[in-house]
Design a protein around this motif. Structure first.
Motif, PDB file in Angstrom:
ATOM      1  N   TYR A  95       1.400   1.771  -5.888  1.00  0.00           N
ATOM      2  CA  TYR A  95       0.435   2.303  -4.934  1.00  0.00           C
ATOM      3  C   TYR A  95      -0.569   3.223  -5.633  1.00  0.00           C
ATOM      4  O   TYR A  95      -1.751   3.230  -5.304  1.00  0.00           O
ATOM      5  CB  TYR A  95       1.120   3.036  -3.772  1.00  0.00           C
ATOM      6  N   PHE A 127      -3.282   1.165  -7.082  1.00  0.00           N
ATOM      7  CA  PHE A 127      -4.219   0.744  -6.039  1.00  0.00           C
ATOM      8  C   PHE A 127      -5.154   1.900  -5.653  1.00  0.00           C
ATOM      9  O   PHE A 127      -6.343   1.710  -5.402  1.00  0.00           O
ATOM     10  CB  PHE A 127      -3.419   0.260  -4.827  1.00  0.00           C
ATOM     11  N   THR A 128      -4.621   3.118  -5.632  1.00  0.00           N
ATOM     12  CA  THR A 128      -5.444   4.271  -5.258  1.00  0.00           C
ATOM     13  C   THR A 128      -6.405   4.663  -6.372  1.00  0.00           C
ATOM     14  O   THR A 128      -7.558   4.978  -6.116  1.00  0.00           O
ATOM     15  CB  THR A 128      -4.545   5.485  -4.952  1.00  0.00           C
ATOM     16  N   PRO A 167      -9.815   2.170  -8.219  1.00  0.00           N
ATOM     17  CA  PRO A 167     -11.178   2.294  -7.690  1.00  0.00           C
ATOM     18  C   PRO A 167     -11.890   3.567  -8.135  1.00  0.00           C
ATOM     19  O   PRO A 167     -13.086   3.537  -8.421  1.00  0.00           O
ATOM     20  CB  PRO A 167     -10.972   2.277  -6.179  1.00  0.00           C
ATOM     21  N   PHE A 168     -11.161   4.700  -8.210  1.00  0.00           N
ATOM     22  CA  PHE A 168     -11.796   5.936  -8.695  1.00  0.00           C
ATOM     23  C   PHE A 168     -12.222   5.780 -10.149  1.00  0.00           C
ATOM     24  O   PHE A 168     -13.305   6.195 -10.548  1.00  0.00           O
ATOM     25  CB  PHE A 168     -10.833   7.128  -8.567  1.00  0.00           C
ATOM     26  N   PHE A 170     -10.874  18.971  -1.117  1.00  0.00           N
ATOM     27  CA  PHE A 170      -9.575  18.307  -0.986  1.00  0.00           C
ATOM     28  C   PHE A 170      -8.534  18.961  -1.899  1.00  0.00           C
ATOM     29  O   PHE A 170      -7.406  19.220  -1.489  1.00  0.00           O
ATOM     30  CB  PHE A 170      -9.705  16.821  -1.315  1.00  0.00           C
ATOM     31  N   PRO A 184      -7.832   9.286  -1.094  1.00  0.00           N
ATOM     32  CA  PRO A 184      -8.907   8.500  -0.472  1.00  0.00           C
ATOM     33  C   PRO A 184      -9.183   8.883   0.983  1.00  0.00           C
ATOM     34  O   PRO A 184     -10.227   8.538   1.526  1.00  0.00           O
ATOM     35  CB  PRO A 184      -8.392   7.058  -0.544  1.00  0.00           C
ATOM     36  N   TRP A 185      -8.259   9.627   1.599  1.00  0.00           N
ATOM     37  CA  TRP A 185      -8.468  10.098   2.971  1.00  0.00           C
ATOM     38  C   TRP A 185      -9.800  10.832   3.116  1.00  0.00           C
ATOM     39  O   TRP A 185     -10.475  10.724   4.129  1.00  0.00           O
ATOM     40  CB  TRP A 185      -7.323  11.031   3.372  1.00  0.00           C
ATOM     41  N   VAL A 214      -9.204  -4.971   2.449  1.00  0.00           N
ATOM     42  CA  VAL A 214      -8.608  -4.190   1.362  1.00  0.00           C
ATOM     43  C   VAL A 214      -9.373  -2.884   1.150  1.00  0.00           C
ATOM     44  O   VAL A 214      -8.776  -1.817   0.998  1.00  0.00           O
ATOM     45  CB  VAL A 214      -8.563  -5.017   0.054  1.00  0.00           C
ATOM     46  N   LEU A 248      -8.451  -0.546   3.880  1.00  0.00           N
ATOM     47  CA  LEU A 248      -7.051  -0.118   3.725  1.00  0.00           C
ATOM     48  C   LEU A 248      -6.952   1.023   2.726  1.00  0.00           C
ATOM     49  O   LEU A 248      -6.222   2.000   2.927  1.00  0.00           O
ATOM     50  CB  LEU A 248      -6.188  -1.268   3.216  1.00  0.00           C
ATOM     51  N   TRP A 249      -7.691   0.869   1.656  1.00  0.00           N
ATOM     52  CA  TRP A 249      -7.650   1.867   0.586  1.00  0.00           C
ATOM     53  C   TRP A 249      -7.915   3.262   1.153  1.00  0.00           C
ATOM     54  O   TRP A 249      -7.262   4.229   0.808  1.00  0.00           O
ATOM     55  CB  TRP A 249      -8.721   1.511  -0.456  1.00  0.00           C
ATOM     56  N   VAL A 252      -5.041   3.975   4.804  1.00  0.00           N
ATOM     57  CA  VAL A 252      -3.589   4.197   4.728  1.00  0.00           C
ATOM     58  C   VAL A 252      -3.236   5.697   4.657  1.00  0.00           C
ATOM     59  O   VAL A 252      -2.333   6.141   5.354  1.00  0.00           O
ATOM     60  CB  VAL A 252      -2.982   3.406   3.549  1.00  0.00           C
ATOM     61  N   PRO A 253      -3.963   6.506   3.850  1.00  0.00           N
ATOM     62  CA  PRO A 253      -3.598   7.920   3.773  1.00  0.00           C
ATOM     63  C   PRO A 253      -3.629   8.636   5.124  1.00  0.00           C
ATOM     64  O   PRO A 253      -2.826   9.533   5.354  1.00  0.00           O
ATOM     65  CB  PRO A 253      -4.652   8.499   2.815  1.00  0.00           C
TER      66      PRO A 253
END
Lengths: 290, 321
Positions: free
Chosen positions: A37, A40-41, A44-45, A272, B139-140, B190, B193-194, B197-198
Motif C-alpha cells: 500500500y 501505491f501511495t 505517485p508522489f 498535514f 493523500p487525504w 484508481v 481511490l488513491w 481510501v485515506p
C-alpha cells in the motif's frame, strides 16, 4: 521521500522485539500489505517530484542532476506567484472566518438549550448533503447581485459557508468534552461568561481548533470550482485553477505542470505534517465521544 | 463522526444545561442568557440562509422557468417543460445519470473495503507505526486538481508509466489509458481511490480507538478466532461510523467534479461525464440556466431519496447501540 521509503524495511529489521498486543499478528502479515500500500501511495508522489526536477526531454527515473527550470517557469511566466498569494489569502481568511463563526455557534449548541436548537441541528446535518457543485448557478447570481464576481471575497464567503456545518458540529462536540463545572467555577471567581470562556474553554479546545482550522484551510486551499466560476481575471485566480489551466493547454508542458503541482502541495504538506498526529485523536476525542 | 454522535446519541448529561446555570447568569457578556444562544448562532444562521437555503430554493424556482441570459426573449414560466425534456428528450441525462451511479458505487465500495483494511492494519502495534500512518494517510490532504495533475503525469502517453512498462515488455509504446474508452474508467477509478481510501481509513481508525480492549481479551480467553473477533466485536462497533462515512462519501463522490473535470474533461467521447459535470457544462456552455436548474433539482431529489433509503435500510442509530 527516499528516507521514508526505507522505513518499512528498517522497521522489519527491528521486528524481533516482541509485542504485547492482544491477538498478535505475525510481522509478515503487517509489513507485506503495508509495504504494497505504501508503494501505491508513494510512487505517485515520487512521480510528480521526478517530473518537476528533471530536465525537459529526460526519461531517466532517477532525477539527477536536478534542475529548477520548471519552478522558475511556473512561478514567473505562469503567474504561480500571484496564484499562490491569492490561494493563501483565500485559505487563511476562510480558515479564520470558519473557525470564529463555528466556535460561536458550536458553543451555543454545546452549552445552551434553546427553542430552535433541534431545528438548527437538523439544518446543519441536512446541509451536509447539499453540494456546492450543484449550487453554482444560483450562487453566481447572488454574487453578481452583490457585485462580488471577480473578487476573492466571493470565494472566501462560499468556502466558509460550505464548511460551517461540519466545523460547527465538530467544535460543539469538542466543547461538550470540556466539563461545564470548570466554567461555572470561573464565574464564581468573578469572571464574566466571555472571560471564563477564554480562560477555561479555549485552552482545552486547542486540539479541536487545530483540527477544524486546518480542515478549513486545506479545504479552501484545494477547492477548485468556486474559484473557477467566480473569478475570471487571471490575476485573481487561485492555484487549483492555475493547475487546471496548465493541464488544459493544447500541448501540456509536463515539467511545468509537475512543478506547479509541487508548489500547490507545499502548504498542504506543511499543514498535514503538523496536524497528522491529531487527525485520528481529534476525530475520536471531539466527535465520536461527542 | 460528529454526525453519528449528534444524530444517534445526544449525551443526556450535556444536552441539557446543568441546573443552577440560570441563577448565576450575571454579566452574560452583555446579553441576557436567554438571548445569548441566538446571538451566537446568528452569524452562522444568516450565512447559511443566504448562501445555502436561498440558492436551494432558487434552484427549484428556476427549474420551472425558461431562463437563459443569452436568449432573454424566451424567458418565462415553463411549468414542467424542463423536467419533461430531461426525462423524455435527453439521452445524455440518462447516460450521465447512469455513469454517476456506476462511479459512486464502484468508488465507495472499493474505498470502504480498502479503507477498512488499511485502518485495521495500521491499528496493529508495530515498529514504525506513526510514520506508516502519516504516509498512508497523506493523500487525504491532496486536492482533486493536484490528484489529476499527478495521474495525468502517470498516464500520459509519452513519458507516463506505460512507457516504462513497454520498456520491460508490457504493453506497447504510446498507449494512453485516459483517451481509450476501454481503459479510462479503471484509470480514473484508481486515481480517485488513491486519494479517497485515506478518508475512510482515518475515520474508521478514529472509531477503532474506542473499542474496549476487554472485549478482545474476553474473546481471546473464550478462544474466538481473529475472524470471529472481527465480525462479532469490531464490525458491530464500527457500524455507525461506517454507515455515516459511506453516506457522506457517496454524496461527495456523486458531486465530485474537480477530478473528472480536470483529468478527463468528461471524455473520451463523454464516457466519464457525470450528471454534475453535465449540469456545469450546460450552465457554462449553453447558458441554459433553467434546464441546468431542473437537472440540479432532480439530482437533489435523488440524493435525498438515496440518503433516506440508506439510513432506513441500515436502521442507523437503532436501539441496539
Amino acid at each position: 521521500m527516499t528516507a521514508t521509503l526505507t522505513a518499512p524495511g528498517k522497521a522489519a529489521a527491528d521486528a524481533g522485539t516482541g509485542s504485547t498486543m492482544i491477538g498478535r499478528t505475525p510481522r509478515r502479515q503487517i509489513y507485506l500489505p503495508l509495504g504494497l500500500y505504501l508503494l501505491f501511495t508513494l510512487i505517485p508522489f515520487y512521480w510528480i517530484l521526478l517530473f518537476a526536477v528533471r530536465p525537459t526531454g529526460s526519461t531517466s527515473l532517477v532525477p539527477w542532476p536536478i534542475t529548477f527550470e520548471h519552478f522558475d517557469k511556473v512561478w514567473t511566466e505562469r503567474s504561480f506567484a500571484t496564484f499562490f498569494q491569492n490561494s493563501l489569502l483565500v485559505g487563511v481568511v476562510s480558515m479564520v472566518m470558519t473557525t470564529l463563526v463555528a466556535l460561536a455557534g458550536g458553543y451555543a449548541l454545546a452549552r445552551f438549550d434553546f427553542r430552535i436548537k433541534r431545528g438548527f441541528m437538523l439544518a446543519l446535518l441536512c446541509s451536509q448533503f447539499i453540494p456546492g457543485a450543484l449550487m453554482l448557478v444560483p450562487l453566481f447570481e447572488i454574487f453578481a447581485e452583490l457585485r462580488m464576481i471577480n473578487s476573492l471575497a466571493s470565494v472566501v464567503i462560499a468556502e466558509t459557508v460550505f464548511q460551517l456545518p461540519l466545523s460547527m458540529i465538530l467544535l460543539s462536540g469538542f466543547i461538550k468534552n470540556v466539563p461545564y463545572v470548570l466554567e461555572e467555577a470561573a464565574w464564581v471567581d468573578g469572571c464574566g461568561r466571555f472571560r471564563a470562556f477564554c480562560a477555561v474553554v479555549l485552552p482545552a479546545l486547542r486540539p479541536g481548533l487545530i483540527a477544524v482550522g486546518s480542515f478549513a484551510f486545506v479545504h479552501s486551499w484545494n477547492h477548485f470550482l468556486f474559484a473557477l466560476m467566480f473569478l475570471s481575471d487571471q490575476g485573481k485566480q487561485t492555484i487549483p485553477v492555475g493547475l487546471a489551466t496548465l493541464m488544459g493547454a493544447d500541448s501540456v508542458d509536463l515539467g511545468a505542470l509537475a512543478a506547479g503541482g509541487v508548489v500547490a502541495a507545499v502548504p498542504v504538506v506543511i499543514v498535514f505534517a503538523f496536524i497528522q498526529k491529531w487527525l485520528v485523536t481529534g476525530f475520536s476525542a471531539g466527535a465520536v465521544k461527542g | 463522526m460528529a454526525q453519528a454522535a449528534a444524530v444517534a446519541k445526544p449525551p443526556p448529561s450535556t444536552a441539557q444545561p446543568p441546573p443552577g446555570k440560570e441563577r448565576r447568569r450575571r454579566r452574560g457578556a452583555g446579553a441576557s442568557p436567554r438571548r445569548l444562544p441566538y446571538l451566537l448562532i446568528a452569524p452562522a444562521a444568516l450565512l447559511m440562509l443566504g448562501f445555502i437555503a436561498y440558492p436551494v430554493i432558487s434552484v427549484f424556482y428556476y427549474s420551472l422557468r425558461h431562463y437563459n441570459p443569452t436568449k432573454p426573449w424566451r424567458d418565462g414560466f415553463a411549468g414542467l417543460d424542463n423536467f419533461v425534456t430531461a426525462f423524455t428528450d435527453d439521452p445524455d441525462f440518462w447516460r450521465t445519470l447512469g455513469f454517476s451511479l456506476q462511479w459512486v458505487a464502484v468508488e465507495v465500495v472499493l474505498q470502504l473495503l480498502l479503507g477498512l483494511a488499511l485502518a485495521l492494519l495500521v491499528n496493529q502495534t508495530f515498529v514504525g507505526r506513526a510514520l506508516a500512518r502519516a504516509l498512508v494517510f497523506s493523500p487525504w490532504a491532496v486536492s482533486g486538481v493536484l490528484t489529476s495533475t499527478i495521474w495525468l503525469l502517470i498516464f500520459n502517453s509519452q513519458t507516463g508509466i506505460t512507457r516504462y512498462l513497454a520498456d520491460i515488455g508490457i504493453g506497447s509504446y504510446g498507449t494512453s489509458w485516459l483517451s481509450d474508452t476501454g481503459t479510462v474508467f479503471p484509470a480514473v477509478v484508481v486515481a480517485e481511490l488513491w486519494r479517497g481510501v485515506p478518508f475512510f481509513a482515518i475515520l474508521i481508525l478514529a472509531d477503532l480507538q474506542s473499542v474496549s480492549k476487554d472485549l478482545y481479551e474476553a474473546a481471546e480467553v473464550d478462544g474466538a478466532s481473529r475472524w470471529r473477533q472481527f465480525f462479532h466485536i469490531t464490525l458491530p462497533h464500527l457500524k455507525d461510523a461506517i454507515i455515516l462515512s459511506t453516506l457522506l462519501r457517496a454524496v461527495w463522490e456523486f458531486n465530485n467534479v474537480d477530478l473528472l473535470y480536470t483529468l478527463t474533461g468528461g471524455g473520451p467521447a463523454g464516457e466519464t461525464t457525470t450528471l454534475p459535470l453535465r449540469i456545469a457544462s450546460i450552465a457554462v456552455d449553453s447558458h441554459d440556466f433553467g434546464y441546468a436548474s431542473a437537472l440540479t433539482a432532480i439530482a437533489f431529489v435523488i440524493l435525498l431519496f438515496c440518503s433516506l433509503l440508506y439510513l432506513r435500510l441500515s436502521k442507523f442509530g437503532g436501539q441496539d447501540t
